[in-house]
Design a protein around this motif. Sequence first.
Motif, mmCIF file in Angstrom:
data_model
loop_
_atom_site.group_PDB
_atom_site.id
_atom_site.type_symbol
_atom_site.label_atom_id
_atom_site.label_comp_id
_atom_site.label_asym_id
_atom_site.label_seq_id
_atom_site.Cartn_x
_atom_site.Cartn_y
_atom_site.Cartn_z
ATOM 1 N N UNK A 1 0.836 -1.209 0.000
ATOM 2 C CA UNK A 1 0.000 0.000 0.000
ATOM 3 C C UNK A 1 0.867 1.254 0.000
ATOM 4 N N UNK A 2 1.991 1.220 0.684
ATOM 5 C CA UNK A 2 2.902 2.371 0.647
ATOM 6 C C UNK A 2 3.440 2.561 -0.767
ATOM 7 N N UNK A 3 3.814 1.478 -1.422
ATOM 8 C CA UNK A 3 4.286 1.546 -2.808
ATOM 9 C C UNK A 3 3.218 2.138 -3.720
ATOM 10 N N UNK A 4 1.981 1.663 -3.562
ATOM 11 C CA UNK A 4 0.882 2.165 -4.396
ATOM 12 C C UNK A 4 0.698 3.666 -4.203
ATOM 13 N N UNK A 5 0.746 4.113 -2.952
ATOM 14 C CA UNK A 5 0.543 5.538 -2.689
ATOM 15 C C UNK A 5 1.716 6.380 -3.211
ATOM 16 N N UNK A 6 2.949 5.887 -3.081
ATOM 17 C CA UNK A 6 4.106 6.623 -3.619
ATOM 18 C C UNK A 6 4.006 6.704 -5.134
ATOM 19 N N UNK A 7 3.653 5.594 -5.768
ATOM 20 C CA UNK A 7 3.506 5.571 -7.222
ATOM 21 C C UNK A 7 2.382 6.513 -7.667
ATOM 22 N N UNK A 8 1.248 6.450 -6.943
ATOM 23 C CA UNK A 8 0.115 7.315 -7.286
ATOM 24 C C UNK A 8 0.497 8.789 -7.135
ATOM 25 N N UNK A 9 1.226 9.110 -6.092
ATOM 26 C CA UNK A 9 1.658 10.505 -5.887
ATOM 27 C C UNK A 9 2.609 10.933 -6.997
ATOM 28 N N UNK A 10 3.527 10.029 -7.398
ATOM 29 C CA UNK A 10 4.480 10.352 -8.462
ATOM 30 C C UNK A 10 3.772 10.557 -9.800
ATOM 31 N N UNK A 11 2.669 9.852 -10.007
ATOM 32 C CA UNK A 11 1.912 9.964 -11.254
ATOM 33 C C UNK A 11 0.825 11.028 -11.181
ATOM 34 N N UNK A 12 0.623 11.605 -9.994
ATOM 35 C CA UNK A 12 -0.404 12.633 -9.831
ATOM 36 C C UNK A 12 -1.818 12.072 -9.794
ATOM 37 N N UNK A 13 -1.970 10.831 -9.394
ATOM 38 C CA UNK A 13 -3.299 10.195 -9.333
ATOM 39 C C UNK A 13 -3.573 9.711 -7.908
ATOM 40 N N UNK A 14 -3.565 10.654 -6.986
ATOM 41 C CA UNK A 14 -3.720 10.333 -5.568
ATOM 42 C C UNK A 14 -5.063 9.668 -5.288
ATOM 43 N N UNK A 15 -6.136 10.141 -5.908
ATOM 44 C CA UNK A 15 -7.464 9.569 -5.654
ATOM 45 C C UNK A 15 -7.482 8.095 -6.054
ATOM 46 N N UNK A 16 -6.889 7.779 -7.194
ATOM 47 C CA UNK A 16 -6.839 6.373 -7.629
ATOM 48 C C UNK A 16 -6.039 5.543 -6.628
ATOM 49 N N UNK A 17 -4.930 6.075 -6.130
ATOM 50 C CA UNK A 17 -4.130 5.367 -5.138
ATOM 51 C C UNK A 17 -4.911 5.120 -3.864
ATOM 52 N N UNK A 18 -5.660 6.139 -3.420
ATOM 53 C CA UNK A 18 -6.486 5.978 -2.224
ATOM 54 C C UNK A 18 -7.581 4.937 -2.435
ATOM 55 N N UNK A 19 -8.184 4.926 -3.631
ATOM 56 C CA UNK A 19 -9.235 3.943 -3.921
ATOM 57 C C UNK A 19 -8.675 2.521 -3.927
ATOM 58 N N UNK A 20 -7.515 2.335 -4.533
ATOM 59 C CA UNK A 20 -6.895 1.003 -4.561
ATOM 60 C C UNK A 20 -6.528 0.570 -3.144
ATOM 61 N N UNK A 21 -5.951 1.481 -2.371
ATOM 62 C CA UNK A 21 -5.581 1.168 -0.994
ATOM 63 C C UNK A 21 -6.814 0.834 -0.160
#
Length: 150
Positions: free
Chosen positions: A68-88
């Motif tokens: 989940x930390x990886x997903x959120x870091x990746x989402x932040x790097x790609x500018x898709x925080x909402x998608x990262x939060x939804x996946x998490x």
Amino acid sequence: MLTGFTVIRRTIGGAGRAPGFEIASAVLIIVIGLWLLFRALHPHEQAHAARDGRVLALVTGLVPCPLTTFIMVYAAAQGIIVAGLLVTAGMAIGMTVTIALFAVAAALLHDRFMLLMERSDHVRRQIGRGLEIASATAIIAFGAWLLSTR
């Protein structure tokens, strides 16, 4: 000179790592396993079994989830925080449902097993004590494995 990709790769490579929490969690798991082993080898009342399980769950939960930390870091790097939060959130819901179903199944099987063992109290106590010792040993081994992989 570091490029953006190199910085992200270095950040993601260490994602989810919290060495202090990981070491503390592993040591506490070993201590709880030793305590459970001590209690299994010495007669005790069963009133505290639920509390011990909650403490073990809390200590185990101290280790952050690297995925989940990886997903959120990746989402932040790609500018898709909402998608990262939804996946998490989806992962958290899935884990919660899985653990809850496992707990319900374990409780149901426990009741049926105890009904079958009702006729022989001695056998039930011996099997129960063996399972306590085996579980405590498994918890100690799990904590030692966590500590050794650090």
